[in-house]
Every structure is written in structure tokens, then in C-alpha cells.
Design a protein around this motif. Structure first.
Motif, PDB file in Angstrom:
ATOM      1  N   UNK A 225     -70.364  10.922   4.436  1.00 44.59           N
ATOM      2  CA  UNK A 225     -70.378  10.803   2.984  1.00 44.59           C
ATOM      3  C   UNK A 225     -69.936   9.417   2.511  1.00 44.59           C
ATOM      4  N   UNK A 226     -69.040   8.782   3.252  1.00 44.84           N
ATOM      5  CA  UNK A 226     -68.527   7.487   2.824  1.00 44.84           C
ATOM      6  C   UNK A 226     -69.374   6.311   3.321  1.00 44.84           C
ATOM      7  N   UNK A 227     -70.430   6.588   4.087  1.00 39.68           N
ATOM      8  CA  UNK A 227     -71.262   5.494   4.569  1.00 39.68           C
ATOM      9  C   UNK A 227     -72.040   4.871   3.406  1.00 39.68           C
ATOM     10  N   UNK A 228     -72.187   3.555   3.395  1.00 39.38           N
ATOM     11  CA  UNK A 228     -72.876   2.895   2.269  1.00 39.38           C
ATOM     12  C   UNK A 228     -74.273   3.441   1.999  1.00 39.38           C
ATOM     13  N   UNK A 229     -74.998   3.809   3.068  1.00 38.00           N
ATOM     14  CA  UNK A 229     -76.364   4.280   2.855  1.00 38.00           C
ATOM     15  C   UNK A 229     -76.423   5.630   2.147  1.00 38.00           C
ATOM     16  N   UNK A 230     -75.307   6.349   2.118  1.00 37.62           N
ATOM     17  CA  UNK A 230     -75.289   7.643   1.434  1.00 37.62           C
ATOM     18  C   UNK A 230     -74.742   7.554   0.018  1.00 37.62           C
ATOM     19  N   UNK A 231     -74.391   6.356  -0.402  1.00 40.11           N
ATOM     20  CA  UNK A 231     -73.841   6.208  -1.746  1.00 40.11           C
ATOM     21  C   UNK A 231     -74.801   6.644  -2.849  1.00 40.11           C
ATOM     22  N   UNK A 232     -76.120   6.394  -2.739  1.00 39.61           N
ATOM     23  CA  UNK A 232     -77.013   6.855  -3.809  1.00 39.61           C
ATOM     24  C   UNK A 232     -76.908   8.348  -4.098  1.00 39.61           C
ATOM     25  N   UNK A 233     -76.527   9.147  -3.089  1.00 42.84           N
ATOM     26  CA  UNK A 233     -76.375  10.583  -3.295  1.00 42.84           C
ATOM     27  C   UNK A 233     -75.181  10.911  -4.185  1.00 42.84           C
ATOM     28  N   UNK A 234     -74.270   9.963  -4.334  1.00 42.91           N
ATOM     29  CA  UNK A 234     -73.073  10.169  -5.146  1.00 42.91           C
ATOM     30  C   UNK A 234     -73.177   9.529  -6.524  1.00 42.91           C
ATOM     31  N   UNK A 235     -73.985   8.502  -6.634  1.00 43.95           N
ATOM     32  CA  UNK A 235     -73.940   7.604  -7.780  1.00 43.95           C
ATOM     33  C   UNK A 235     -74.171   8.299  -9.117  1.00 43.95           C
ATOM     34  N   UNK A 236     -75.224   9.103  -9.246  1.00 41.30           N
ATOM     35  CA  UNK A 236     -75.554   9.711 -10.538  1.00 41.30           C
ATOM     36  C   UNK A 236     -74.453  10.672 -10.985  1.00 41.30           C
ATOM     37  N   UNK A 237     -73.981  11.508 -10.058  1.00 38.84           N
ATOM     38  CA  UNK A 237     -72.930  12.467 -10.408  1.00 38.84           C
ATOM     39  C   UNK A 237     -71.646  11.751 -10.785  1.00 38.84           C
ATOM     40  N   UNK A 238     -71.329  10.680 -10.065  1.00 33.71           N
ATOM     41  CA  UNK A 238     -70.119   9.910 -10.363  1.00 33.71           C
ATOM     42  C   UNK A 238     -70.225   9.247 -11.724  1.00 33.71           C
ATOM     43  N   UNK A 239     -71.384   8.639 -12.010  1.00 27.73           N
ATOM     44  CA  UNK A 239     -71.576   7.977 -13.301  1.00 27.73           C
ATOM     45  C   UNK A 239     -71.500   8.976 -14.448  1.00 27.73           C
ATOM     46  N   UNK A 240     -72.108  10.136 -14.280  1.00 25.27           N
ATOM     47  CA  UNK A 240     -72.077  11.170 -15.309  1.00 25.27           C
ATOM     48  C   UNK A 240     -70.651  11.633 -15.577  1.00 25.27           C
ATOM     49  N   UNK A 241     -69.884  11.831 -14.519  1.00 22.02           N
ATOM     50  CA  UNK A 241     -68.514  12.288 -14.667  1.00 22.02           C
ATOM     51  C   UNK A 241     -67.646  11.248 -15.362  1.00 22.02           C
ATOM     52  N   UNK A 242     -67.768   9.998 -14.951  1.00 21.23           N
ATOM     53  CA  UNK A 242     -66.905   8.952 -15.496  1.00 21.23           C
ATOM     54  C   UNK A 242     -67.279   8.567 -16.921  1.00 21.23           C
ATOM     55  N   UNK A 243     -68.503   8.819 -17.320  1.00 21.79           N
ATOM     56  CA  UNK A 243     -68.940   8.413 -18.642  1.00 21.79           C
ATOM     57  C   UNK A 243     -68.875   9.524 -19.676  1.00 21.79           C
ATOM     58  N   UNK A 244     -68.267  10.643 -19.325  1.00 25.22           N
ATOM     59  CA  UNK A 244     -68.117  11.740 -20.280  1.00 25.22           C
ATOM     60  C   UNK A 244     -66.661  11.941 -20.642  1.00 25.22           C
TER      61      UNK A 244
END
Length: 234
Positions: A215-234
Motif C-alpha cells: 500500500x505504501x509503494x509509490x506505484x500504488x499511490x493513485x489508488x489512495x489519491x482520490x479518497x484522500x483528497x475527498x477526505x481532506x477537502x471536506x
């Protein structure tokens, strides 16, 4: 030996003026290298700091209790004058982040908390697990790591495994929590999710189709990005 609250443990990753701050807490081994791509993303809107484990630098003592680890993280933040808006941790880093957030909440600072496949349960490593994990971490040190540096990483890891074997998250955190649950191992995923639902009244869940160590590998970051952005921006 120096104390575990030495200011050199604070690693500024992105810093641009006066902005809200994110603090990244590492998993086993205590390093921060796998967070660099994530830090670049978070740094678009926030200052980003990592706090490495104590014991990775010559002369530092290691820690072998989660409460002590959280206490020293808070002291590092206090010494730097940082009140984080977000605390994020992968694996053991999430457990330390939980305890850190509880301590900050007691003084009126209630950061959003991001847990990357962390477990609230105590963990007893099986035979050979420490050596297996050390091999995985050692690969990050390069093909010919410095022997003293490798020995320090091993001591840090041994302290961390002792801490995990003695620790169980039991106190509720009332702040906002985002939990990334890995697809494997499936039995652990369901147990962890059920426990976090009880401990975090304001929990957002997001499942990621990778295993715990990917999960922490750089190539898997896109799988986290949208959910993280949604959470932090609400």
C-alpha cells in the motif's frame, strides 16, 4: 545517548509559508522514504513533516512502547511549534498516530487522522518474522548498506515489534478518521474494520486492492489519491 525527542527526528518534506500541517509517521523500520510521493501530493495545500523513529541515528535510544512513541512525537511537535491539521500513518505508524491524536485532543487540538491499513490489535510476531521483515526493510537501504546503520535499523525494528506485541488500541477518538483497508489478508481486514468502527464514531472507510506491504509503494499511490483528497477537502 540523546533523548528520543531530538529535533533532528523532524523531517520537513514540503514547507511553504504559513499553512496547515500534515505529520507523517512511519511504519516498521522507522524511515520515511516511501512517503515522498505522498508528501508531494499533500504539499500542494499543506506543509508536510515526517517524524522518523528514534534510534536511526548514532547515539539515539530506541523505544519499545507505543505510549512512549506517541509521547515523544508530541514533544517533537511541541519543540517545533507544530499543531498538525492531519496525522497520517501506515501500519504501526497509524497506531502511533492514533495515540498521538488522543494526546493532542486532550489539549484542544483534534487533527484528522489517516490510517493506512493499521491494526488496533496487539501483534505477536511468529518465528522468523522479524528476520523476514528486516530483509524487506534492508532492501530499501541499498545493495551495500552501512553495517552500523543496518544494525540501528534492526534495533529499532526489534523495539517496534515489542511495542506492537504489548499494545492494543482501546480509547475512542472523536475526530475525523479515514481508514484505508487492504484487500489482503482478508480475515485481518474484516477484524480491523469492525474494531475501528467501534473506536472511531466519525470513520470513513476505503478499501484498496493491494496487500498490506504494497500500500505504501509509490506505484500504488493513485489508488489512495482520490479518497484522500475527498477526505481532506471536506
Amino acid at each position: 545517548m540523546t533523548t528520543t525527542t531530538d529535533s533532528s527526528r523532524l523531517v520537513p518534506l514540503v514547507r511553504k509559508g504559513s499553512r496547515p500541517s500534515v505529520v507523517l509517521l512511519p511504519g516498521a523500520g522507522g524511515g520515511l522514504g516511501y512517503y515522498l510521493r505522498l508528501a508531494g501530493f499533500l504539499g500542494k495545500t499543506r506543509n508536510v513533516y515526517g517524524i522518523r523513529a528514534s534510534g536511526l541515528v548514532a547515539g539515539e535510544g530506541t523505544e519499545n512502547r507505543v505510549p512512549d512513541m506517541a509521547d515523544s512525537v508530541v514533544k517533537v511537535l511541541d519543540n517545533a511549534g507544530i499543531e498538525p491539521d492531519v496525522v497520517l500513518g501506515w501500519s504501526m505508524g497509524g497506531v502511533i498516530g492514533w495515540e498521538t491524536a488522543l494526546r493532542l485532543a486532550e489539549r484542544g487540538v483534534k487533527p484528522s487522522l489517516v490510517l493506512m491499513d493499521s491494526s488496533p490489535f496487539n501483534f505477536a510476531a511468529g518465528d522468523g518474522f522479524a528476520d523476514w521483515l528486516l530483509d524487506k526493510i534492508g532492501a530499501m537501504l541499498g545493495p551495500r548498506p552501512d553495517e552500523e546503520a543496518a544494525a540501528r535499523v534492526k534495533r529499532v525494528l526489534e523495539g517496534q515489534l515489542t511495542a506492537l506485541s504489548d499494545n492494543k488500541v482501546e480509547r475512542e477518538y472523536a475526530g475525523r478518521v479515514l481508514y484505508f483497508a487492504c484487500a489482503e489478508p482478508a480475515d485481518a481486514r474484516e477484524l480491523n474494520l469492525a474494531a475501528w468502527r467501534q473506536l472511531a464514531p466519525d470513520l470513513t472507510e476505503h478499501q484498496v486492492d493491494v496487500d498490506h506491504y504494497s500500500i505504501a509503494k509509490p506505484e500504488n499511490f493513485p489508488a489512495l489519491q482520490d479518497a484522500l483528497a475527498s477526505f481532506l477537502n471536506t
